[in-house]
Design a protein around this motif. Structure first.
Motif, mmCIF file in Angstrom:
data_model
loop_
_atom_site.group_PDB
_atom_site.id
_atom_site.type_symbol
_atom_site.label_atom_id
_atom_site.label_comp_id
_atom_site.label_asym_id
_atom_site.label_seq_id
_atom_site.Cartn_x
_atom_site.Cartn_y
_atom_site.Cartn_z
ATOM 1 N N HIS A 8 -1.041 4.602 -4.623
ATOM 2 C CA HIS A 8 -2.457 4.323 -4.587
ATOM 3 C C HIS A 8 -2.693 2.954 -4.997
ATOM 4 O O HIS A 8 -2.032 2.538 -6.047
ATOM 5 C CB HIS A 8 -3.388 5.519 -5.004
ATOM 6 C CG HIS A 8 -3.323 5.686 -6.572
ATOM 7 N ND1 HIS A 8 -2.478 6.222 -7.096
ATOM 8 C CD2 HIS A 8 -3.992 5.111 -7.556
ATOM 9 C CE1 HIS A 8 -2.487 6.161 -8.491
ATOM 10 N NE2 HIS A 8 -3.630 5.547 -8.775
ATOM 11 N N ASP A 9 -3.870 2.252 -4.508
ATOM 12 C CA ASP A 9 -4.245 1.166 -5.263
ATOM 13 C C ASP A 9 -5.662 1.281 -5.438
ATOM 14 O O ASP A 9 -6.385 0.059 -5.748
ATOM 15 C CB ASP A 9 -3.806 -0.276 -4.571
ATOM 16 C CG ASP A 9 -4.291 0.118 -2.980
ATOM 17 O OD1 ASP A 9 -5.061 0.697 -2.683
ATOM 18 O OD2 ASP A 9 -3.851 -0.691 -2.119
ATOM 19 N N THR A 331 -7.059 6.723 -2.962
ATOM 20 C CA THR A 331 -7.301 5.819 -1.648
ATOM 21 C C THR A 331 -6.189 4.897 -1.892
ATOM 22 O O THR A 331 -5.626 4.419 -2.723
ATOM 23 C CB THR A 331 -8.631 5.335 -1.539
ATOM 24 O OG1 THR A 331 -8.728 4.472 -2.774
ATOM 25 C CG2 THR A 331 -9.722 6.249 -1.570
ATOM 26 N N GLU A 332 -5.714 4.267 -0.435
ATOM 27 C CA GLU A 332 -4.947 3.120 -0.340
ATOM 28 C C GLU A 332 -5.799 2.232 0.530
ATOM 29 O O GLU A 332 -6.252 2.614 1.512
ATOM 30 C CB GLU A 332 -3.765 3.710 0.575
ATOM 31 C CG GLU A 332 -2.794 4.676 -0.213
ATOM 32 C CD GLU A 332 -1.523 5.157 0.472
ATOM 33 O OE1 GLU A 332 -0.532 4.124 0.132
ATOM 34 O OE2 GLU A 332 -1.641 5.821 1.317
ATOM 35 N N SER A 333 -5.568 0.888 0.008
ATOM 36 C CA SER A 333 -6.393 -0.023 0.716
ATOM 37 C C SER A 333 -6.053 -0.252 2.468
ATOM 38 O O SER A 333 -7.164 -0.495 2.934
ATOM 39 C CB SER A 333 -6.187 -1.339 -0.008
ATOM 40 O OG SER A 333 -4.739 -1.554 0.110
ATOM 41 N N GLU A 334 -5.004 0.098 2.637
ATOM 42 C CA GLU A 334 -4.675 -0.008 3.980
ATOM 43 C C GLU A 334 -5.044 0.972 5.056
ATOM 44 O O GLU A 334 -4.976 0.731 6.205
ATOM 45 C CB GLU A 334 -3.129 -0.452 4.180
ATOM 46 C CG GLU A 334 -2.347 0.568 3.927
ATOM 47 C CD GLU A 334 -1.897 0.725 2.647
ATOM 48 O OE1 GLU A 334 -0.829 1.375 2.377
ATOM 49 O OE2 GLU A 334 -2.497 0.040 1.759
ATOM 50 N N ASP A 335 -5.615 1.948 4.082
ATOM 51 C CA ASP A 335 -6.173 3.241 5.114
ATOM 52 C C ASP A 335 -7.190 2.853 5.804
ATOM 53 O O ASP A 335 -8.349 2.863 5.193
ATOM 54 C CB ASP A 335 -6.114 4.384 3.947
ATOM 55 C CG ASP A 335 -6.546 5.791 4.879
ATOM 56 O OD1 ASP A 335 -6.901 5.583 6.171
ATOM 57 O OD2 ASP A 335 -6.754 6.766 4.192
ATOM 58 N N GLN A 336 -7.486 2.917 6.965
ATOM 59 C CA GLN A 336 -8.700 2.492 7.654
ATOM 60 C C GLN A 336 -9.898 3.682 7.414
ATOM 61 O O GLN A 336 -10.991 3.507 7.846
ATOM 62 C CB GLN A 336 -8.556 2.280 9.173
ATOM 63 C CG GLN A 336 -7.775 0.869 9.435
ATOM 64 C CD GLN A 336 -7.565 0.726 10.864
ATOM 65 O OE1 GLN A 336 -8.141 1.372 11.763
ATOM 66 N NE2 GLN A 336 -7.089 -0.543 11.217
ATOM 67 N N LYS A 338 -10.025 5.537 4.709
ATOM 68 C CA LYS A 338 -10.026 5.739 3.357
ATOM 69 C C LYS A 338 -11.466 6.147 2.768
ATOM 70 O O LYS A 338 -11.534 6.943 1.918
ATOM 71 C CB LYS A 338 -9.497 4.515 2.560
ATOM 72 C CG LYS A 338 -10.396 3.226 2.441
ATOM 73 C CD LYS A 338 -9.762 2.447 1.679
ATOM 74 C CE LYS A 338 -10.518 0.931 1.328
ATOM 75 N NZ LYS A 338 -10.834 0.600 2.720
#
Length: 344
Positions: A8-9, A331-336, A338
């Motif tokens: 996660h980021d 959450t992951e930043s690339e997850d639309q 999120k």
């Protein structure tokens, strides 16, 4: 295998999950920032306007669902308070939530927010956006148990209010306040039964009533304009006169969110309404059953008081909450998706 966080980021939001009479409450343990503001109502506005990602991530899909409920613990300006809380739902932020107060009473004792006192009950003062609510938590042999709380002043705002509800014609209903405003009407008016009818049919009726009241009735509250909004509609079985038999109701609030419990603030407002109409007396305990789960809260009007120009009562509501688990959400930043989503 020991549990560890996945890649996660974003922030890690840790929670304790509980339910009161079937109604969930997700209590934020860590990871959420402290909203800005000198008062709890100011923090409620700040969270709504600047930090709503906390609510969306925790309550909406894919981590939550349409009917998830949340409690965000924040600092309180009240000297007597053991904790402050912001209540979250699928549409935004409430001003009072009785089922969450019952859960938070146990939580505060079990998680050390208040030290256990001598005697069979421990007082826990919970600062809600509507004001200071005093809860009392039973404990025995190291375990917390049932919780009762004393409400802020509750009152009948107006009775026999005529409202035109599209698709249903003219409807006469009552509006009462129990930390939040609710419209009250018997489900029988629509040919429905709060315990036997399909939930979808009850939701459609209640949502239509709520929308009509919001459009046609301008609410006011003596203490703050932030409190002057209709939270939802409570459909009842029409059995308002005092009886030792439980009376049933179903609350539909926010964006057609269904309360699985009898609804603590709804029970508070309903008792205030019954007392206003002379249907119950002080210290007469009534049982209120959820039309959704058949879980039961008890309530009674303790004493008369005032709220601005309204004659009001302090109401005691009792119930039980239970733990269901703990979680850490990432959450992951690339997850639309999120930030969460809600299917209509």
């Amino acid at each position: 295998m020991s549990a560890r966080l996945p890649p996660h980021d974003g922030p890690v939001l840790s929670v304790v999950d509980m339910h009161t009479g079937g109604e969930p409450v997700r209590i934020v343990l860590s990871g959420a920032p402290e909203p800005e503001g000198l008062s709890l109502l100011e923090k409620r506005r700040w969270a709504r306007d600047h930090q709503d990602w906390v609510r969306r991530v925790l309550l909406l899909e894919p981590r939550g669902h349409r009917d998830m409920y949340g409690a965000w613990l924040v600092a309180s300006e009240e000297a007597e308070a053991h904790l402050g809380v912001l209540f979250m739902h699928n549409e935004g932020y409430s001003t009072m939530c009785g089922h969450a107060v019952i859960a938070l009473g146990r939580f505060a004792l079990d998680y050390g927010l208040v030290k256990e006192a001598a005697g069979p009950e421990t007082p826990v003062n919970i600062h809600c956006p509507c004001g200071l609510v005093r809860a009392y938590v039973t404990h025995s042999e190291g375990r917390s148990g049932a919780v009762r709380f004393h409400s802020v002043p509750a009152f009948a705002w107006a009775t026999d209010v005529p409202v035109e509800v599209p698709g249903y014609g003219p409807v006469v209903l009552d509006v009462a306040y129990g930390g939040a405003f609710y419209a009250f009407v018997s489900a029988e008016r629509f040919g429905l039964d709060v315990c036997a009818s399909k939930t979808r049919d009850l939701v459609d009726v209640a949502a239509a009533v709520t929308s009509s009241v919001k459009e046609q009735v301008k609410l006011t509250h003596p203490d703050s304009a932030d409190l002057a909004f209709l939270y939802g509609t409570v459909l009842t079985d029409g059995k308002d006169a005092y009886s030792e038999e439980p009376t049933a109701n179903m609350c539909v609030f926010a964006d057609s969110q269904v309360d699985r419990s009898p609804t603590g603030s709804g029970v508070t407002a309903r008792i205030a309404l019954q007392y206003h109409k002379g249907l119950i007396q002080l210290n007469q305990t009534r049982a209120f059953k959820s039309g959704a789960t058949a879980s039961v809260f008890t309530g009674k009007a303790l004493k008369e008081t005032t709220c601005g120009g309204f004659k009001a009562v302090v109401v005691e509501v009792s119930g039980r909450a239970h733990y269901t688990g703990t979680s850490s959400f990432v959450t992951e930043s690339e997850d639309q998706l999120k930030d969460g989503f809600l299917l209509k």
